[in-house]
Design a protein around this motif. Sequence first.
Motif, mmCIF file in Angstrom:
data_model
loop_
_atom_site.group_PDB
_atom_site.id
_atom_site.type_symbol
_atom_site.label_atom_id
_atom_site.label_comp_id
_atom_site.label_asym_id
_atom_site.label_seq_id
_atom_site.Cartn_x
_atom_site.Cartn_y
_atom_site.Cartn_z
ATOM 1 N N ARG A 213 0.247 24.861 17.346
ATOM 2 C CA ARG A 213 -0.158 26.196 16.888
ATOM 3 C C ARG A 213 -1.375 26.038 15.986
ATOM 4 N N TRP B 48 -12.547 29.735 14.587
ATOM 5 C CA TRP B 48 -11.916 30.579 15.597
ATOM 6 C C TRP B 48 -12.452 31.994 15.448
ATOM 7 N N ARG C 64 -9.560 34.999 18.670
ATOM 8 C CA ARG C 64 -8.246 34.936 18.021
ATOM 9 C C ARG C 64 -7.399 36.154 18.383
ATOM 10 N N ASN D 158 -6.114 35.838 21.897
ATOM 11 C CA ASN D 158 -4.997 34.895 21.962
ATOM 12 C C ASN D 158 -3.706 35.524 21.458
ATOM 13 N N ASP E 234 0.864 31.293 19.505
ATOM 14 C CA ASP E 234 -0.364 30.725 20.041
ATOM 15 C C ASP E 234 -0.037 30.054 21.379
ATOM 16 N N GLY F 93 -1.694 27.240 22.339
ATOM 17 C CA GLY F 93 -2.636 26.192 21.973
ATOM 18 C C GLY F 93 -2.854 25.134 23.036
#
Length: 226
Positions: free
Chosen positions: A107, A116, A121, A124, A141, A143
């Motif tokens: 994460r 970011w 962001r 996401n 997240d 990731g």
Amino acid sequence: MSVDVVLPCLDEVGALPWMLGRLPTGFRALVVDNGSSDGSAEMARGLGATVVHEPVRGFGAACHAGLTAATADVVCFCDCDATLDPRQLPRVVAPLLAGEADLVLGRRRPVGWRAWPPPARLANLELARRVRRRTGLRLADLGPMRAARRSGLLALDVRDRRSGYPLETVLRAAEAGWRVRETDVDYRPRTGRSKITGTVRGSLEAARDMTTLLNSLGAAGRERVR
């Protein structure tokens, strides 16, 4: 225990020395060259990495080529642009080795305001919300630093070969009843320009890939992230 680290690579010559120099002991780099024209493959090989060539362009194609080439029981994936610190790979692998998870996601925690950009962001977060609604996984997240066992990943039979590969992995893992867990990792400003979110075309293609996957794959199990 040895761990293979798949590093999808497209013109990352500026980031490779930092990335490969920070791999912990016991972690082997598999740099998957996806058609670089800047000498990335030669540099990676000179720095001691195993280089895998994948001529079919696409993030998913590179990831899958690395997974296929891996020989270790545990496989990690990590972006090759210096946004993620390879020294933090052991904290991602730890829940897997302890038997607490089947898939571990890093994460991202931004280091500095440039790490970011807000639009990326927010996108996401929206994607994580949609995945949570579809699967029940309480993710913050999706990731790109992650770890799982190679045999399990191959059994998931992930088909996407573009930017949707990480998302499809999570969706199929949920369908299979995997225990999915997040752990915090640092997220730094990247070296060079992103091949996906760094261009309008790349951003649109990524959004299209993610939407297609969410619409096409069925609802998954309700295993929760702890």
